[in-house]
Scaffold this active site. Structure first.
Site, mmCIF file in Angstrom:
data_model
loop_
_atom_site.group_PDB
_atom_site.id
_atom_site.type_symbol
_atom_site.label_atom_id
_atom_site.label_comp_id
_atom_site.label_asym_id
_atom_site.label_seq_id
_atom_site.Cartn_x
_atom_site.Cartn_y
_atom_site.Cartn_z
ATOM 1 N N LYS A 134 0.847 -1.200 0.000
ATOM 2 C CA LYS A 134 0.000 0.000 0.000
ATOM 3 C C LYS A 134 0.881 1.249 0.000
ATOM 4 O O LYS A 134 2.080 1.183 0.246
ATOM 5 C CB LYS A 134 -0.923 -0.008 1.228
ATOM 6 C CG LYS A 134 -0.186 0.027 2.562
ATOM 7 C CD LYS A 134 -1.145 -0.051 3.731
ATOM 8 C CE LYS A 134 -0.380 -0.041 5.060
ATOM 9 N NZ LYS A 134 -1.296 -0.060 6.212
ATOM 10 N N ARG A 164 -9.981 0.178 16.124
ATOM 11 C CA ARG A 164 -9.934 1.034 14.941
ATOM 12 C C ARG A 164 -10.938 0.521 13.919
ATOM 13 O O ARG A 164 -11.840 1.247 13.501
ATOM 14 C CB ARG A 164 -8.500 1.038 14.386
ATOM 15 C CG ARG A 164 -8.209 2.064 13.333
ATOM 16 C CD ARG A 164 -6.753 2.039 12.926
ATOM 17 N NE ARG A 164 -6.341 0.756 12.341
ATOM 18 C CZ ARG A 164 -5.129 0.518 11.843
ATOM 19 N NH1 ARG A 164 -4.204 1.469 11.876
ATOM 20 N NH2 ARG A 164 -4.841 -0.661 11.321
ATOM 21 N N TYR A 219 15.234 30.105 8.052
ATOM 22 C CA TYR A 219 14.018 30.839 8.375
ATOM 23 C C TYR A 219 13.870 31.011 9.884
ATOM 24 O O TYR A 219 14.087 30.080 10.659
ATOM 25 C CB TYR A 219 12.793 30.089 7.846
ATOM 26 C CG TYR A 219 12.577 30.214 6.366
ATOM 27 C CD1 TYR A 219 12.340 31.453 5.775
ATOM 28 C CD2 TYR A 219 12.599 29.092 5.548
ATOM 29 C CE1 TYR A 219 12.137 31.570 4.411
ATOM 30 C CE2 TYR A 219 12.390 29.189 4.176
ATOM 31 C CZ TYR A 219 12.160 30.438 3.617
ATOM 32 O OH TYR A 219 11.958 30.550 2.270
ATOM 33 N N MET A 277 11.559 24.386 2.020
ATOM 34 C CA MET A 277 10.800 23.582 1.074
ATOM 35 C C MET A 277 11.715 22.757 0.172
ATOM 36 O O MET A 277 11.440 21.585 -0.099
ATOM 37 C CB MET A 277 9.889 24.471 0.230
ATOM 38 C CG MET A 277 9.062 23.684 -0.783
ATOM 39 S SD MET A 277 7.923 24.713 -1.750
ATOM 40 C CE MET A 277 6.635 25.027 -0.543
#
Length: 359
Positions: free
Chosen positions: A34, A130, A254, A302
């Site tokens: 998956k 779940r 940053y 990023m």
């Protein structure tokens, strides 16, 4: 071309599948592919396992269809079952094994008109809370589905919540819950994820479900992949694209979150959070530059991140940078970033080139 690549060693994946099988002789195993094979590339992984894997496990019909196009015969297990009544017909056309974990799913299955019956896996909520039926509900639905025209095999499945915590009482309780249902005549049973395959022989049952171990990462906090005998399959490799000197008290990145406490040499690396590297990775997270271990500094951007090269004076622009891989286990990076290897591997984004090898 931007210097960032995820190199996938397919032979590591096939060897790791063999490790799972050796842990439980005589059992069969669904290779869990998956989420694009945990970020490794589902087409390439399924192709590599084509003649080895007994079956494959996926999360949704879209993933199942992709696997079926590559593997015409193997069993494919739909781990969350069908999300809509109409999906049962498609599942039957694809010849899937389907989990049924709720009353709604069971009723929709019984109402479906199918071109062939499905292998159905009734899911027990043994303690994960779940998905799944409690034991009494599951016994009831076993009776309702046994002999139904929509059902070929009727099987039992559950999932551990704490198998990665060795000696967990919760795991013992879940195993007992599962074993208490084996007076019912299920055709097949499946309980063991990677952690249970490696450490809980009593949970092996008929079908194993190796996931993270296939990709060479560990499900355990206290056991490394190397100790478990599995090989990392992915190396995420970038390049040093800039270097600069910064003086004491100058800041980097940053928000100026990292401040130099000594005259420092800072390197900029061609990888950032848009590539899947965790933005929340703190200063001090390990990175390999030119074979030397250095520390992440400043905030991950990023497209870039920065590292402290002060103690690696020979590092130069163009040097290879390993974010994780053979020299630096993904689990170590994940621990530093407060997450798990599963997340880092599966979040490597589509803009990162994948290269495949087998050695």
């Amino acid at each position: 071309m931007r210097p960032l690549v995820a190199t996938i060693d397919l032979s590591a994946i096939t060897q790791n599948y063999a490790v799972a099988k050796r842990c439980a002789p005589g059992r069969q195993a669904f290779a869990v592919v998956k989420a694009n094979a945990y970020g490794h590339g589902v087409r390439e992984v399924v192709t590599a396992l084509h003649d080895l894997a007994d079956g494959f496990a996926v999360a949704c019909l879209e993933e199942a269809a992709e696997v079926r196009a590559l593997q015409g015969e193997a069993r494919i297990l739909l781990l969350e079952g069908c999300f809509d009544a109409n999906e049962y017909q498609f599942a039957a056309q694809l010849g899937l094994d389907v989990v049924v974990h709720s009353e709604q799913q069971a009723q929709q299955l019984l109402a479906a008109t199918l071109n062939r019956p499905l292998n159905v896996w009734l899911k027990l909520d043994s303690g994960m809370h779940r998905l799944g039926f409690n034991a009494a509900q599951l016994r009831d639905w076993y009776g309702c589905l046994s002999g139904a025209e929509q059902v070929a095999e009727l099987n039992l499945i559950s999932h551990f919540a704490c198998a990665d915590e060795r000696g967990s009482e919760a795991t013992e309780h879940q195993l007992e819950q599962f074993l208490d249902l084996l007076d019912l005549d299920f055709a097949q049973r499946s309980l063991a994820n990677s952690a249970a395959i490696l450490t809980i022989p009593a949970a092996h049952m008929d079908w194993l479900r190796p996931g993270i171990m296939l990709y060479g990462a560990t499900p355990f906090a206290d056991l490394t992949a190397k100790e478990l005998g599995v090989r990392p399959a992915m190396s995420l490799t970038a390049q040093l694209i800039a270097c600069r000197d910064v003086a004491v008290d100058e800041v980097v990145g940053y928000g100026g979150s990292w401040r130099a406490e000594r005259p420092s040499r800072i390197g900029t690396v061609s990888c950032g959070y848009a590539d899947g590297y965790p933005r929340h990775a703190p200063a001090g997270t390990p990175v390999i530059v030119g074979g030397h271990r250095v520390a992440l500094v400043g905030r991950v951007s990023m497209d870039m991140l920065t590292v402290d090269l002060t103690d690696a004076p020979d590092a130069a622009i163009g040097d290879a940078v390993e974010l994780w891989g053979a020299q630096l286990p993904v689990d170590e990076v994940a621990l530093a970033a407060g997450t798990i290897g599963y997340e880092l591997l599966s979040k490597v984004t589509a803009r990162v080139s994948r290269r495949y090898c087998s050695h």
